[in-house]
Motif scaffolding. Structure first.
Motif, PDB file in Angstrom:
ATOM      1  N   ALA A  32       8.459   2.975 -12.301  1.00 14.51           N
ATOM      2  CA  ALA A  32       7.807   2.942 -11.826  1.00 14.51           C
ATOM      3  C   ALA A  32       6.748   2.508 -10.836  1.00 14.51           C
ATOM      4  N   GLN A  33       6.896   0.799 -11.252  1.00 12.69           N
ATOM      5  CA  GLN A  33       5.990  -0.342 -10.170  1.00 12.69           C
ATOM      6  C   GLN A  33       6.289  -0.750  -9.423  1.00 12.69           C
ATOM      7  N   ASP A  34       7.709  -0.562  -9.326  1.00 13.74           N
ATOM      8  CA  ASP A  34       8.933  -1.336  -8.437  1.00 13.74           C
ATOM      9  C   ASP A  34       8.750  -0.899  -7.150  1.00 13.74           C
ATOM     10  N   PHE A  35       8.051  -1.674  -6.576  1.00  7.82           N
ATOM     11  CA  PHE A  35       7.860  -0.962  -4.898  1.00  7.82           C
ATOM     12  C   PHE A  35       7.857  -2.113  -4.439  1.00  7.82           C
ATOM     13  N   ASP A  36       8.605  -2.222  -3.202  1.00  5.21           N
ATOM     14  CA  ASP A  36       8.624  -3.588  -2.578  1.00  5.21           C
ATOM     15  C   ASP A  36       8.840  -2.130  -0.593  1.00  5.21           C
ATOM     16  N   ALA A  37       7.079  -2.486  -0.506  1.00  2.00           N
ATOM     17  CA  ALA A  37       7.505  -1.746   1.130  1.00  2.00           C
ATOM     18  C   ALA A  37       5.876  -2.394   1.320  1.00  2.00           C
ATOM     19  N   GLU A  38       5.910  -2.131   2.393  1.00  2.00           N
ATOM     20  CA  GLU A  38       4.487  -1.628   3.079  1.00  2.00           C
ATOM     21  C   GLU A  38       3.851  -0.486   3.513  1.00  2.00           C
ATOM     22  N   VAL A  39       2.784  -0.340   3.519  1.00  2.00           N
ATOM     23  CA  VAL A  39       2.508   1.035   4.528  1.00  2.00           C
ATOM     24  C   VAL A  39       1.830   0.956   5.129  1.00  2.00           C
ATOM     25  N   GLU A  40       0.770   1.008   6.286  1.00  2.00           N
ATOM     26  CA  GLU A  40      -0.187   0.843   6.884  1.00  2.00           C
ATOM     27  C   GLU A  40      -1.102   2.414   7.044  1.00  2.00           C
ATOM     28  N   VAL A  41      -2.216   2.266   6.321  1.00  2.00           N
ATOM     29  CA  VAL A  41      -2.677   3.730   6.454  1.00  2.00           C
ATOM     30  C   VAL A  41      -4.217   3.930   6.997  1.00  2.00           C
ATOM     31  N   THR A  42      -4.066   4.339   7.955  1.00  2.00           N
ATOM     32  CA  THR A  42      -6.001   4.262   8.786  1.00  2.00           C
ATOM     33  C   THR A  42      -6.596   5.216   8.541  1.00  2.00           C
ATOM     34  N   ILE A  43      -7.795   5.336   8.396  1.00  2.00           N
ATOM     35  CA  ILE A  43      -8.647   5.855   7.670  1.00  2.00           C
ATOM     36  C   ILE A  43     -10.297   5.558   8.409  1.00  2.00           C
ATOM     37  N   GLU A  44     -10.694   6.679   9.346  1.00  2.00           N
ATOM     38  CA  GLU A  44     -11.795   6.029  10.438  1.00  2.00           C
ATOM     39  C   GLU A  44     -11.388   5.073  10.908  1.00  2.00           C
ATOM     40  N   GLY A  45     -11.034   4.930  11.005  1.00  2.00           N
ATOM     41  CA  GLY A  45     -10.413   3.021  11.701  1.00  2.00           C
ATOM     42  C   GLY A  45     -10.261   2.130  11.089  1.00  2.00           C
ATOM     43  N   GLU A  46     -10.347   2.075   9.572  1.00  2.00           N
ATOM     44  CA  GLU A  46      -9.812   1.320   8.894  1.00  2.00           C
ATOM     45  C   GLU A  46      -8.825   1.436   8.507  1.00  2.00           C
ATOM     46  N   LYS A  47      -8.170   0.065   8.442  1.00  2.00           N
ATOM     47  CA  LYS A  47      -6.837   0.179   8.124  1.00  2.00           C
ATOM     48  C   LYS A  47      -6.386  -0.852   6.595  1.00  2.00           C
ATOM     49  N   HIS A  48      -5.414   0.079   6.104  1.00  2.00           N
ATOM     50  CA  HIS A  48      -5.429  -0.077   4.839  1.00  2.00           C
ATOM     51  C   HIS A  48      -3.923  -0.487   4.707  1.00  2.00           C
ATOM     52  N   ILE A  49      -3.146  -1.642   3.652  1.00  2.00           N
ATOM     53  CA  ILE A  49      -2.032  -1.581   3.492  1.00  2.00           C
ATOM     54  C   ILE A  49      -1.339  -1.477   1.559  1.00  2.00           C
ATOM     55  N   LYS A  89       7.318  -2.238   6.487  1.00  2.00           N
ATOM     56  CA  LYS A  89       8.087  -2.956   5.442  1.00  2.00           C
ATOM     57  C   LYS A  89       9.274  -1.510   4.663  1.00  2.00           C
ATOM     58  N   ILE A  90      10.144  -1.795   4.667  1.00  2.00           N
ATOM     59  CA  ILE A  90      10.687  -0.588   3.246  1.00  2.00           C
ATOM     60  C   ILE A  90      12.044  -1.349   2.803  1.00  2.00           C
ATOM     61  N   ASN A  91      11.874  -2.297   2.142  1.00  2.00           N
ATOM     62  CA  ASN A  91      12.389  -3.037   1.416  1.00  2.00           C
ATOM     63  C   ASN A  91      13.624  -1.961   0.160  1.00  2.00           C
ATOM     64  N   LYS A  92      12.937  -1.179  -0.252  1.00  2.00           N
ATOM     65  CA  LYS A  92      13.804  -0.769  -1.588  1.00  2.00           C
ATOM     66  C   LYS A  92      12.383   0.726  -1.188  1.00  2.00           C
ATOM     67  N   PRO A  93      13.588   1.666  -1.165  1.00  2.00           N
ATOM     68  CA  PRO A  93      12.852   3.435  -0.934  1.00  2.00           C
ATOM     69  C   PRO A  93      11.825   3.499  -1.853  1.00  2.00           C
ATOM     70  N   LEU A  94      11.203   4.361  -0.591  1.00  2.00           N
ATOM     71  CA  LEU A  94      10.005   5.310  -1.843  1.00  2.00           C
ATOM     72  C   LEU A  94      10.246   6.557  -1.566  1.00  2.00           C
ATOM     73  N   LEU A  95       9.120   7.254  -2.559  1.00  2.00           N
ATOM     74  CA  LEU A  95       8.949   8.173  -2.072  1.00  2.00           C
ATOM     75  C   LEU A  95       7.626   9.046  -1.623  1.00  2.00           C
ATOM     76  N   PHE A  96       7.806   9.321  -0.711  1.00  2.00           N
ATOM     77  CA  PHE A  96       5.826   9.862  -0.169  1.00  2.00           C
ATOM     78  C   PHE A  96       5.682  11.847  -0.407  1.00  2.00           C
ATOM     79  N   ILE A  97       4.836  11.783  -0.998  1.00  2.00           N
ATOM     80  CA  ILE A  97       4.053  13.375  -1.042  1.00  2.00           C
ATOM     81  C   ILE A  97       3.410  13.310  -0.631  1.00  2.00           C
ATOM     82  N   ASP A  98       2.622  14.222   0.564  1.00  2.00           N
ATOM     83  CA  ASP A  98       2.237  14.922   0.803  1.00  2.00           C
ATOM     84  C   ASP A  98       1.914  16.437   0.532  1.00  2.00           C
ATOM     85  N   ILE A  99      -0.365  16.047   0.271  1.00  2.00           N
ATOM     86  CA  ILE A  99      -0.660  17.385  -0.272  1.00  2.00           C
ATOM     87  C   ILE A  99      -1.259  17.665   0.059  1.00  2.00           C
ATOM     88  N   ALA A 100      -1.414  19.024   0.562  1.00  2.00           N
ATOM     89  CA  ALA A 100      -2.642  19.197   1.456  1.00  2.00           C
ATOM     90  C   ALA A 100      -3.346  20.271   1.069  1.00  2.00           C
TER      91      ALA A 100
END
Length: 140
Positions: A77-94, A116-127
């Motif tokens: 479950a820790q095999d995560f080979d990707a990078e995602v940029e998420v910006t919150i209130e103007g702050e960019k987090h990688i 960057k997506i070297n290995k697929p990932l699962l994105f779950i959006d909960i509202a």
């Protein structure tokens, strides 16, 4: 089979196509709105297989939201080979490892970019609302 008391609690109409990413298969409850579970939450899941911009503009919701990024490796479950940029209130987090990002109600967030997506990932959006809506831009 006889109708059960809790039959209405089980939703099976979960799959829909994204207009902005027609190759993605999205499953979730967002499209059901307040017709499922009393309208207290909605969820979408997307298997991400290639870099792309998911949300292009900052926006805000009147409800809390959780953005979750997970490995798809069933043996690690820790095999995560990707990078995602998420910006919150103007702050960019990688994001470079499995993570859950809490977005309080009224907090501007976006863009969300899968850089960057070297290995697929699962994105779950909960509202935490059955009625998903944005303030500040039109949905991607």
């Amino acid at each position: 089979m006889a109708k059960g008391k809790y039959d209405a609690n089980i939703a099976t109409d979960l799959f829909w196509k994204s207009e902005n990413n027609p190759n993605a298969s999205v499953s979730g409850t967002r499209h059901l709105g307040n017709k499922w579970g009393g309208g207290y939450m909605s969820m979408d899941t997307v298997y991400v297989t290639h870099p792309h911009v998911m949300i292009s503009q900052p926006h805000v919701h009147e409800f809390p939201q959780y953005l979750n990024f997970y490995s798809t490796n069933t043996k690690d479950a820790q095999d995560f080979d990707a990078e995602v940029e998420v910006t919150i209130e103007g702050e960019k987090h990688i994001i470079k490892k499995p993570a859950s990002v809490y977005i309080p109600a009224g907090t501007h967030h976006g863009p969300v970019v899968f850089t960057k997506i070297n290995k697929p990932l699962l994105f779950i959006d909960i509202a935490l609302s059955g009625d998903y809506s944005r303030v500040g831009n039109t949905p991607d």
